[in-house]
Write a protein that holds these residues in place. Structure first.
Motif, PDB file in Angstrom:
ATOM      1  N   ASP A 150      33.626  54.625  54.445  1.00  0.00           N
ATOM      2  CA  ASP A 150      34.846  54.789  53.215  1.00  0.00           C
ATOM      3  C   ASP A 150      35.744  55.451  53.688  1.00  0.00           C
ATOM      4  O   ASP A 150      37.086  54.761  53.876  1.00  0.00           O
ATOM      5  CB  ASP A 150      33.894  55.196  52.623  1.00  0.00           C
ATOM      6  N   ASN A 151      35.894  56.182  54.284  1.00  0.00           N
ATOM      7  CA  ASN A 151      37.282  57.385  54.334  1.00  0.00           C
ATOM      8  C   ASN A 151      38.040  56.499  56.401  1.00  0.00           C
ATOM      9  O   ASN A 151      39.176  56.424  56.504  1.00  0.00           O
ATOM     10  CB  ASN A 151      36.853  57.994  54.931  1.00  0.00           C
ATOM     11  N   GLU A 152      37.695  55.324  56.403  1.00  0.00           N
ATOM     12  CA  GLU A 152      38.287  54.339  57.112  1.00  0.00           C
ATOM     13  C   GLU A 152      39.042  53.406  56.735  1.00  0.00           C
ATOM     14  O   GLU A 152      39.414  52.662  57.973  1.00  0.00           O
ATOM     15  CB  GLU A 152      37.796  53.865  58.791  1.00  0.00           C
ATOM     16  N   TYR A 153      38.379  52.352  55.636  1.00  0.00           N
ATOM     17  CA  TYR A 153      38.855  51.592  55.250  1.00  0.00           C
ATOM     18  C   TYR A 153      40.010  51.365  55.504  1.00  0.00           C
ATOM     19  O   TYR A 153      41.203  49.805  55.871  1.00  0.00           O
ATOM     20  CB  TYR A 153      38.282  51.404  54.031  1.00  0.00           C
ATOM     21  N   GLY A 154      41.352  52.027  54.338  1.00  0.00           N
ATOM     22  CA  GLY A 154      42.502  52.317  54.381  1.00  0.00           C
ATOM     23  C   GLY A 154      43.806  51.588  56.361  1.00  0.00           C
ATOM     24  O   GLY A 154      44.060  50.551  56.373  1.00  0.00           O
ATOM     25  N   ALA A 155      42.575  52.514  57.465  1.00  0.00           N
ATOM     26  CA  ALA A 155      43.087  52.363  58.696  1.00  0.00           C
ATOM     27  C   ALA A 155      43.169  50.964  58.942  1.00  0.00           C
ATOM     28  O   ALA A 155      43.503  50.411  60.143  1.00  0.00           O
ATOM     29  CB  ALA A 155      42.742  53.239  59.614  1.00  0.00           C
ATOM     30  N   ALA A 156      41.692  50.537  58.827  1.00  0.00           N
ATOM     31  CA  ALA A 156      41.268  49.290  58.960  1.00  0.00           C
ATOM     32  C   ALA A 156      41.833  48.098  58.777  1.00  0.00           C
ATOM     33  O   ALA A 156      42.385  46.581  59.212  1.00  0.00           O
ATOM     34  CB  ALA A 156      39.659  49.177  59.359  1.00  0.00           C
ATOM     35  N   ARG A 198      25.522  36.354  41.104  1.00  0.00           N
ATOM     36  CA  ARG A 198      24.650  37.277  40.724  1.00  0.00           C
ATOM     37  C   ARG A 198      26.132  38.839  40.622  1.00  0.00           C
ATOM     38  O   ARG A 198      26.813  39.112  41.290  1.00  0.00           O
ATOM     39  CB  ARG A 198      24.107  37.909  42.280  1.00  0.00           C
ATOM     40  N   LYS A 199      25.657  39.864  39.422  1.00  0.00           N
ATOM     41  CA  LYS A 199      26.822  40.612  38.912  1.00  0.00           C
ATOM     42  C   LYS A 199      26.648  41.245  40.083  1.00  0.00           C
ATOM     43  O   LYS A 199      27.561  41.740  40.349  1.00  0.00           O
ATOM     44  CB  LYS A 199      25.685  40.901  38.014  1.00  0.00           C
ATOM     45  N   THR A 200      24.739  42.254  40.402  1.00  0.00           N
ATOM     46  CA  THR A 200      24.695  42.943  41.940  1.00  0.00           C
ATOM     47  C   THR A 200      26.425  42.414  42.851  1.00  0.00           C
ATOM     48  O   THR A 200      26.671  43.456  43.363  1.00  0.00           O
ATOM     49  CB  THR A 200      24.156  43.577  42.448  1.00  0.00           C
ATOM     50  N   THR A 201      26.344  41.634  43.657  1.00  0.00           N
ATOM     51  CA  THR A 201      26.916  40.616  44.531  1.00  0.00           C
ATOM     52  C   THR A 201      28.224  40.862  44.107  1.00  0.00           C
ATOM     53  O   THR A 201      29.454  41.193  44.464  1.00  0.00           O
ATOM     54  CB  THR A 201      26.248  39.524  44.786  1.00  0.00           C
ATOM     55  N   LYS A 202      28.403  40.246  42.982  1.00  0.00           N
ATOM     56  CA  LYS A 202      30.077  40.455  42.434  1.00  0.00           C
ATOM     57  C   LYS A 202      30.713  42.318  42.239  1.00  0.00           C
ATOM     58  O   LYS A 202      32.189  41.793  43.194  1.00  0.00           O
ATOM     59  CB  LYS A 202      30.437  40.192  40.686  1.00  0.00           C
ATOM     60  N   ALA A 203      30.193  42.764  41.616  1.00  0.00           N
ATOM     61  CA  ALA A 203      30.600  44.917  42.156  1.00  0.00           C
ATOM     62  C   ALA A 203      30.640  45.020  43.337  1.00  0.00           C
ATOM     63  O   ALA A 203      31.625  45.488  43.450  1.00  0.00           O
ATOM     64  CB  ALA A 203      29.486  45.086  41.794  1.00  0.00           C
ATOM     65  N   LEU A 204      29.813  43.646  44.156  1.00  0.00           N
ATOM     66  CA  LEU A 204      30.791  44.675  45.770  1.00  0.00           C
ATOM     67  C   LEU A 204      31.824  43.951  46.381  1.00  0.00           C
ATOM     68  O   LEU A 204      32.185  44.503  47.599  1.00  0.00           O
ATOM     69  CB  LEU A 204      29.146  44.460  46.909  1.00  0.00           C
ATOM     70  N   ALA A 205      32.039  43.168  45.663  1.00  0.00           N
ATOM     71  CA  ALA A 205      33.464  42.686  45.376  1.00  0.00           C
ATOM     72  C   ALA A 205      35.229  43.873  46.595  1.00  0.00           C
ATOM     73  O   ALA A 205      35.499  43.813  46.430  1.00  0.00           O
ATOM     74  CB  ALA A 205      34.099  41.758  45.223  1.00  0.00           C
ATOM     75  N   SER A 206      34.366  44.491  45.381  1.00  0.00           N
ATOM     76  CA  SER A 206      35.415  45.291  45.731  1.00  0.00           C
ATOM     77  C   SER A 206      35.374  46.716  46.952  1.00  0.00           C
ATOM     78  O   SER A 206      36.435  47.199  47.255  1.00  0.00           O
ATOM     79  CB  SER A 206      35.133  46.372  44.640  1.00  0.00           C
ATOM     80  N   VAL A 207      34.507  46.570  48.115  1.00  0.00           N
ATOM     81  CA  VAL A 207      34.087  46.864  49.282  1.00  0.00           C
ATOM     82  C   VAL A 207      33.908  46.042  49.759  1.00  0.00           C
ATOM     83  O   VAL A 207      32.549  45.890  51.071  1.00  0.00           O
ATOM     84  CB  VAL A 207      32.807  47.922  48.805  1.00  0.00           C
ATOM     85  N   PRO A 208      34.975  45.457  49.827  1.00  0.00           N
ATOM     86  CA  PRO A 208      34.309  44.066  50.983  1.00  0.00           C
ATOM     87  C   PRO A 208      34.606  44.297  52.838  1.00  0.00           C
ATOM     88  O   PRO A 208      33.890  44.124  53.443  1.00  0.00           O
ATOM     89  CB  PRO A 208      35.782  43.108  51.076  1.00  0.00           C
ATOM     90  N   TYR A 209      34.427  45.488  53.084  1.00  0.00           N
ATOM     91  CA  TYR A 209      34.302  45.974  54.509  1.00  0.00           C
ATOM     92  C   TYR A 209      32.948  46.571  54.627  1.00  0.00           C
ATOM     93  O   TYR A 209      32.725  47.001  55.619  1.00  0.00           O
ATOM     94  CB  TYR A 209      35.573  47.097  54.498  1.00  0.00           C
ATOM     95  N   ARG A 210      32.345  46.905  53.768  1.00  0.00           N
ATOM     96  CA  ARG A 210      31.326  47.626  53.477  1.00  0.00           C
ATOM     97  C   ARG A 210      29.794  46.937  53.398  1.00  0.00           C
ATOM     98  O   ARG A 210      29.942  45.115  53.114  1.00  0.00           O
ATOM     99  CB  ARG A 210      30.825  49.124  52.235  1.00  0.00           C
ATOM    100  N   PHE A 211      29.192  46.314  54.047  1.00  0.00           N
ATOM    101  CA  PHE A 211      27.663  45.754  53.904  1.00  0.00           C
ATOM    102  C   PHE A 211      27.228  45.958  52.612  1.00  0.00           C
ATOM    103  O   PHE A 211      27.445  47.184  52.031  1.00  0.00           O
ATOM    104  CB  PHE A 211      26.321  46.268  54.701  1.00  0.00           C
ATOM    105  N   GLY A 212      26.059  45.113  52.192  1.00  0.00           N
ATOM    106  CA  GLY A 212      25.707  45.114  50.759  1.00  0.00           C
ATOM    107  C   GLY A 212      24.837  45.683  50.661  1.00  0.00           C
ATOM    108  O   GLY A 212      24.546  46.255  50.053  1.00  0.00           O
ATOM    109  N   GLU A 213      24.057  46.127  51.703  1.00  0.00           N
ATOM    110  CA  GLU A 213      23.130  47.279  51.089  1.00  0.00           C
ATOM    111  C   GLU A 213      23.080  48.178  52.825  1.00  0.00           C
ATOM    112  O   GLU A 213      22.572  47.780  53.810  1.00  0.00           O
ATOM    113  CB  GLU A 213      21.270  47.315  51.023  1.00  0.00           C
ATOM    114  N   VAL A 214      23.390  49.310  52.964  1.00  0.00           N
ATOM    115  CA  VAL A 214      23.909  50.373  53.873  1.00  0.00           C
ATOM    116  C   VAL A 214      22.757  51.333  54.078  1.00  0.00           C
ATOM    117  O   VAL A 214      22.374  52.025  52.591  1.00  0.00           O
ATOM    118  CB  VAL A 214      25.779  50.541  53.935  1.00  0.00           C
TER     119      VAL A 214
END
Length: 926
Positions: free
Chosen positions: A702-708, A730-746
């Motif tokens: 999360d703290n690396e997203y800006g640089a990446a 799927r609602k849960t998948t739609k919500a993940l659009a806000s964190v596109p750099y991250r896996f769906g389940e970490v």
């Protein structure tokens, strides 16, 4: 190719004009060799013969000989250095007149006329990967008959298309059953004259086949006409010589399909076989494939060997009868009591197919009865064992007809064997009008109407006694004091492969009893119906079943119901391969489970020891996992019952593939797009780890997203992920659009060391291919992971102990081991480990890893191939097993059975102390 297909190809070759140059290649082709293999042999690229023949390495050395010099040529093949160097199993020589062959491993030989070598096709079956066993030798004639019947059946359907419709297919099948009876009857003196049926058709029908159907129709009409009615029936003189048979077999519609010249020839060829050699006990399973469109392509694969059938019937009741016979000795009263008891025994197969189990049971009981009669001085006595005590249910019309016919033939053969040909013939015809095989869906019927409790007097009646599917002939069901034994080999069908109708069948049985019935194998329905049957009357049942019903989550779903119905496992045969005649053996792994509501104090647990036959162990109880021990069910647990590290899933990308990259793209991202190396991580799922597939993933904290996101290449990837997730339903998948750099389940931070456990692994491996990855590796959701776990945990997972636990309690995906953290790892019972124990196990795990590293770049798949496993790696695993098993019992376990017994005992104690054990005591309410 399967055995029946090979017989057909070899027979065709034997009938062709002999071509010395082409014969070796045609012979190899008949045994399933591919065109590319034949081509290489023709060109000499793979043919190493030094005697002018054809040598196929590790298989056969063939040579043609000058006329009259076959024996000399065979000797030359035997003495050839290339025969030895090529590790040849067979040698064969022929001059087109004679043929000689030798199995170099066993020393067995064949010498025959060339035109007759197809009679010995079974001798060469190992060339196609099919072991030539005693059982196969005994059914070579059955396979030949089945193949020729199949040819006739197909040809008749080609020429009588209306007979292939759903409406007329029963007529076609009934016609084939009549033919089978006639072929058998004309070779066993049931008809007055050997070969009478075939000879009459040959003489009275035109060679152009224009009236063949009429001739057969008149013969059938004669067998449906009583002698007293013959004059009025105006039968032709040549048909009048046939006896009255009927018994329902020749009643009803006597139509005969039209024959072409080829079909007539096929009919005469079938009649030319010696039907005295046909075995009704297994011939039926060949015949049922003739009539089944789905099964005809696999003709020969449905043979159920007699030894396998006896694995069910012997412990079910035959062993007990033999013991009582031994105890009776020559005591007339005890012998009489045993004979009276046998006369009341009913054998019931509610998935009888063509009657294999019923026929074998009948023949074995007649054998015991014959000894009783001999000891009592009553050798020619009529049997007290009625065919109507051998009852079945079968879904398919033709198989049901063949089951009854096979039992009729078996009765006649037993009468000939034990009473003599004259008495057998005198009492055989006309056939009884009773029908005791029901054609219907066994999971929809009330079994008590087919095989009711003694003395209930239930009766069914029918006019068309042989052909009517559901209605049964009148049978006296009053069998006071009799025993009922339920047996068979029902269809298996895992939950994912069941039809809608089969799902509906299971729903009718299990809905309302358990919420998890949809996960059950189809065979579970027969066990539950047998348990329901036993709620009304004492009964013992034993079925061949997929071993998956005794593994994994099905155990709790099915066996809690069986046990609560008052049943216990009286005997069982642990997992073994179900043998058939297919070179491409389906490899179905089965178990045999016998259940009883009045089991004795001791139970018998059978197992096949490799190379040592079947062993039997007497135990106090057999649990649902087919292990000696209490009826404890292993339930999924959210936490470990032992003091071991937590195991979780890997990380699920849910990224549309945009965060996962092949190795070549990863290299390009680093070199051409200046992506920082910390954002590109090694990525492991089961496939990547086992097969050594190089794969990478994008991993950004999360703290690396800006640089990446400053990197153009990475930003394009994030944008693609965002778009993919935003368009999801799927609602849960739609919500993940806000964190596109991250896996769906970490599930990991990304800087941990990881012990990787593949979720699926081949059953061929002797150990689970657990692995270790240094910090930075990312594990996918297609594997399990222990993050920052001490290495001694890996030693546990890599052990034989853990493999047998997983194989038993987790079940399998098809035939592969299916891992589960909640069901396999969290429930794994481990004794309290000292610091020294842990240190010893860490050293063992390190030795395994070092042994693997020594063989780089070999993959896990390469290293754990049981045929190629390196010696040092195997020794490292052996040391690991030695250290761990001494922690459990102070020595190595003798076998997997002992391992499981200890594990289940320890599991029961550990969970009981925690108050979480789920025990299903037989007869208890749950």
């Amino acid at each position: 190719m399967n055995a029946v297909e090979i017989e057909e190809a070899v027979s065709a070759l034997a009938e062709q004009p002999f071509d010395a140059q082409e014969f070796p290649f045609a012979f190899l082709e008949a045994f399933g060799n591919k065109a590319t293999t034949i081509k290489r042999l023709r060109s000499g690229a793979s043919n190493k013969s030094d005697v002018g023949g054809v040598l196929q390495t590790s298989n056969i050395h063939i040579a043609t000989a000058d006329s009259g010099r076959v024996t000399e040529k065979l000797a030359a093949l035997r003495a050839s250095p290339t025969t030895t160097r090529g590790k040849v199993k067979f040698i064969l020589a022929t001059d087109g007149d004679m043929l000689e062959a030798e199995d170099l491993e066993s020393g067995k030989t064949v010498a025959c006329a060339f035109a007759e070598f197809s009679d010995h096709f079974g001798f060469f079956l190992p060339l196609a990967g099919i072991s030539y066993t005693k059982e196969i030798k005994e059914i070579e004639m059955d396979m030949r008959a089945a193949r020729r019947l199949n040819q006739l059946y197909v040809k008749l359907l080609e020429e009588n298309s209306d007979w292939g419709t759903a409406e007329r297919r029963p007529d076609m099948n009934h016609f084939m059953a009549r033919l089978i009876f006639c072929f058998f009857a004309e070779d066993t003196d049931i008809f007055n004259g050997r070969g009478l049926f075939t000879a009459t058709i040959n003489q009275m029908s035109a060679r152009d086949s224009s009236n063949t159907h009429e001739v057969i129709g008149e013969i059938f009409r004669a067998m449906n006409t009583k002698i007293a009615d013959r004059k009025a029936a105006n039968l032709p003189r040549w048909a009048d010589v046939f006896p009255y048979v009927n018994g329902g077999l020749f009643s009803g519609n006597l139509d005969v399909p039209h024959f072409s010249r080829i079909a007539r020839t096929y009919l005469l060829h079938i009649g030319g076989l010696d039907w005295r050699q046909i075995n009704p006990d297994i011939f039926g399973s060949m015949i049922q494939a003739v009539a089944d469109d789905d099964e005809r392509g696999a003709l020969g694969m449905h043979y159920t060997s007699v030894p396998n059938i006896l694995k069910v019937l012997n412990p079910l009741f035959l062993d007990d009868l033999r013991e009582k016979l031994e105890e009776a000795g020559d005591n007339p009263r005890k012998l009489l009591n045993l004979r009276n008891r046998m006369a009341r025994i009913r054998v019931f197969d509610p998935a009888c197919g063509s009657g294999n189990f019923l026929v074998i049971a009948y023949k074995e009981m007649r054998s015991i009865e014959a000894i009783i009669n001999e000891r009592r001085g009553e050798e020619s006595r009529k049997s007290d064992i009625p065919l109507t005590n051998f009852r079945g249910i079968e879904l398919r019309y033709f198989s049901a007809e063949i089951a009854r016919l096979a039992l009729i033939i078996a009765e006649f053969q037993c009468d000939v064997l034990y009473r003599g040909q004259k008495l057998a013939l005198n009492e055989f015809l006309p056939l009884d009008a009773e029908n005791w095989i029901t054609c219907d869906n066994a999971l929809r019927l009330d079994w008590l109407t087919i095989c009711p409790p003694a003395g209930t007097g239930v009766k069914h009646r029918s006019d068309d006694l042989f052909h009517t599917p559901m209605d049964q002939a009148q049978i006296d069901f009053d069998n006071e004091g009799g025993e009922t034994y339920i047996c068979g080999n029902p269809p298996y069908r895992g939950s994912q492969w069941q039809t809608n109708e089969q799902k509906s069948d299971l729903k009718a049985i299990f809905d309302g009893r358990t919420k998890n019935w949809k996960s059950l194998d189809y065979v579970s329905g027969w066990f539950m119906k047998a348990a329901d049957f036993g709620m009304r009357t004492e009964a013992v049942a034993a079925f061949v079943a997929t071993n998956s019903i005794c593994q994994g989550r099905q155990v709790d779903t099915l066996w809690s119901l069986i046990f609560s119905a008052g049943y216990e496992i009286a005997f069982a045969h642990t997992s073994f391969k179900w043998a058939n005649l297919a070179s491409h053996n389906a490899g179905v792994t089965v178990a045999i489970v016998g259940i009883s509501n009045h089991a004795g104090r001791t139970r018998h647990l059978f197992s096949d020891a490799e190379g040592n036959g079947t062993t039997v162990k007497t135990v106090e109880n057999i649990n649902a996992y087919l292990v000696s021990g209490p009826n404890t069910t292993v339930a999924p647990s959210s936490s470990t019952i032992s003091n071991i590290h937590d195991m979780s899933f890997g990380n699920m990308p849910n990224d549309g593939g945009h965060l996962l990259i092949p190795m070549i793209e990863a290299i390009s991202a680093l070199a051409d797009h200046h992506v920082e190396p910390k954002f590109i991580r090694p990525f492991y799922g089961s496939l990547e780890y086992i097969r050594g597939v190089e794969r990478r993933c994008i991993w950004v904290a999360d703290n690396e997203y800006g640089a990446a996101n400053e990197n153009v290449w990475l930003r394009s990837r994030f944008d693609a992920v965002r778009k993919q997730r935003a368009t999801s339903n799927r609602k849960t998948t739609k919500a993940l659009a806000s964190v596109p750099y991250r896996f769906g389940e970490v599930r990991q931070m990304g800087n941990e060391t990881v012990i990787i456990v593949p979720s699926v692994s081949s059953e061929m491996r002797e150990y689970l291919p657990v692995g270790y990855a240094s910090a930075g590796a990312i594990v996918s959701n297609l594997a399990f992971a222990l993050y920052n776990a001490p290495l001694w945990n890996m030693a546990l997972i890599a052990s034989r102990l853990h493999l047998v636990w997983i194989a038993t309690v987790c079940g399998k995906l098809k035939t592969d081991f299916r891992y589960s953290n909640t069901l396999g790892w969290n429930t794994f019972p481990v004794p309290t480990l000292t610091e020294k124990n842990k240190a010893d196990l860490i050293r063992c795990a390190e030795d395994i890893l070092l042994a693997r590293e020594a063989h780089f770049p070999a993959t896990i798949a390469d290293l754990y191939d049981p045929e190629k496993m390196p010696t040092d790696l195997r020794e490292a695993h052996e040391r690991n097993d030695e250290v761990l098993e001494r922690i459990y019992i102070g020595r190595r376990f003798r076998n997997d059975t002992e391992r499981l017994e200890k594990l289940f005992d320890l599991y029961a104690k550990m969970t009981a102390s925690a108050g979480t054990a789920k025990k299903r005591q037989a007869g208890a309410t749950t």
